[in-house]
Design a protein around this motif. Structure first.
Motif, mmCIF file in Angstrom:
data_model
loop_
_atom_site.group_PDB
_atom_site.id
_atom_site.type_symbol
_atom_site.label_atom_id
_atom_site.label_comp_id
_atom_site.label_asym_id
_atom_site.label_seq_id
_atom_site.Cartn_x
_atom_site.Cartn_y
_atom_site.Cartn_z
ATOM 1 N N GLY A 13 -12.744 12.326 -4.160
ATOM 2 C CA GLY A 13 -12.717 10.989 -3.592
ATOM 3 C C GLY A 13 -11.479 10.776 -2.737
ATOM 4 O O GLY A 13 -10.931 11.720 -2.162
ATOM 5 N N LEU A 14 -11.028 9.534 -2.668
ATOM 6 C CA LEU A 14 -9.846 9.173 -1.881
ATOM 7 C C LEU A 14 -8.602 9.255 -2.747
ATOM 8 O O LEU A 14 -8.533 8.629 -3.802
ATOM 9 N N GLU A 15 -7.624 10.020 -2.283
ATOM 10 C CA GLU A 15 -6.380 10.194 -3.041
ATOM 11 C C GLU A 15 -5.195 9.882 -2.137
ATOM 12 O O GLU A 15 -5.171 10.315 -0.981
ATOM 13 N N LEU A 16 -4.211 9.210 -2.698
ATOM 14 C CA LEU A 16 -2.978 8.946 -1.961
ATOM 15 C C LEU A 16 -2.125 10.204 -1.956
ATOM 16 O O LEU A 16 -1.841 10.781 -3.008
ATOM 17 N N LEU A 17 -1.719 10.616 -0.767
ATOM 18 C CA LEU A 17 -0.848 11.790 -0.654
ATOM 19 C C LEU A 17 0.629 11.389 -0.617
ATOM 20 O O LEU A 17 1.449 11.936 -1.347
ATOM 21 N N ILE A 18 0.940 10.431 0.254
ATOM 22 C CA ILE A 18 2.331 10.054 0.425
ATOM 23 C C ILE A 18 2.409 8.630 0.957
ATOM 24 O O ILE A 18 1.511 8.162 1.648
ATOM 25 N N TYR A 19 3.490 7.945 0.597
ATOM 26 C CA TYR A 19 3.728 6.558 1.005
ATOM 27 C C TYR A 19 5.131 6.455 1.610
ATOM 28 O O TYR A 19 6.108 6.905 1.022
ATOM 29 N N PHE A 20 5.182 5.886 2.807
ATOM 30 C CA PHE A 20 6.455 5.619 3.491
ATOM 31 C C PHE A 20 6.692 4.110 3.542
ATOM 32 O O PHE A 20 5.763 3.332 3.793
ATOM 33 N N ASN A 21 7.931 3.719 3.355
ATOM 34 C CA ASN A 21 8.321 2.334 3.575
ATOM 35 C C ASN A 21 9.537 2.335 4.489
ATOM 36 O O ASN A 21 10.535 3.005 4.195
ATOM 37 N N ASN A 22 9.452 1.585 5.586
ATOM 38 C CA ASN A 22 10.533 1.590 6.582
ATOM 39 C C ASN A 22 10.937 3.009 6.967
ATOM 40 O O ASN A 22 12.133 3.338 7.029
ATOM 41 N N ASN A 23 9.956 3.849 7.189
ATOM 42 C CA ASN A 23 10.095 5.223 7.673
ATOM 43 C C ASN A 23 10.635 6.188 6.616
ATOM 44 O O ASN A 23 10.839 7.364 6.914
#
Lengths: 113, 113
Positions: free
Chosen positions: A42-52
């Motif tokens: 299914g859909l999986e989160l790989l990576i999250y950026f906040n303010n670069n």
């Protein structure tokens, strides 16, 4: 705004090659996400950026995957070397903050042969 | 993570209302109920979200049970363009790791002409 823009839409590459996926988030959004979608997982989160800045890369499957966000309007997801099991649709999403609605791009369909 | 349960598939007729159910019996007091949908060959799209009260927007309505253990997404007049996979997602309020959207398998909605 044109929404989240991803390129290329389709990529076919041979095993062992380097692949770079690109994303332009919506202007003014400070959060960017990379997701992967497969039939099995299914859909999986790989990576999250906040303010670069990468905040959570726990979903990156292994060291062959890397992501960068050099500025607020551009991010890349790189796979080196690519393997057939990396074949999937990769989505980039952005949001005003990390906790507001996420806007997804149309995805990049990656096929590794 | 709190889990949601949705039917694998549902079918409706064009111009009729559609009620898409979601069970979330382990929901915590601070969890918001989010709905996204994914049209064929596109990225997920935000539909609506709510905490306790029923919510309406231009796309749909969200009815939340009094005990919050279930909710229903209502499409008032289904069109062929509403054929998609609908995801019900629990997400905490702003803060911590609540930036993550955890997608399940969703409900595949088929709309018959």
């Amino acid at each position: 705004d044109a929404g989240v823009i991803q390129s290329p839409r389709h990529e076919v590459t041979e095993m062992g090659q380097e692949v770079t996926l690109r994303c332009k988030p919506i202007s003014g959004h400070n959060s960017l996400f990379w997701y992967r979608q497969t039939m099995m997982r299914g859909l999986e989160l790989l990576i999250y950026f906040n303010n670069n800045v990468p905040i959570d890369d726990s979903g990156m499957p292994e060291d062959r995957f890397s992501a960068k966000m050099p500025n607020a309007s551009f991010s890349t997801l790189k796979i080196q070397p690519s393997e057939p099991r990396d074949s999937a649709v990769y989505f980039c999403a952005s949001s005003f903050t990390g906790y507001t609605e996420a806007f997804f791009g149309q995805g990049t369909r990656l096929t590794v042969v | 993570d709190a889990k949601t349960t949705q039917p694998n598939s549902m079918e409706s007729n064009e111009e009729e209302p559609v009620h898409l159910p979601c069970n979330h019996s382990t929901i915590s007091g601070t969890d918001y109920i989010h709905w996204y949908r994914q049209l064929p060959s596109q990225g997920p799209e935000y539909v609506i979200h709510g905490l306790t009260s029923n919510v309406n927007n231009r796309m749909a309505s969200l009815a939340i049970a009094e005990d919050r253990k279930s909710s229903t997404l209502i499409l008032h007049r289904a069109t062929l363009r509403d054929a998609a996979v609908y995801y019900c997602i629990l997400r905490g309020g702003s803060g911590g790791s609540n930036y993550k959207l955890t997608f399940g398998k969703g409900t595949l909605l088929t709309v018959n002409p």
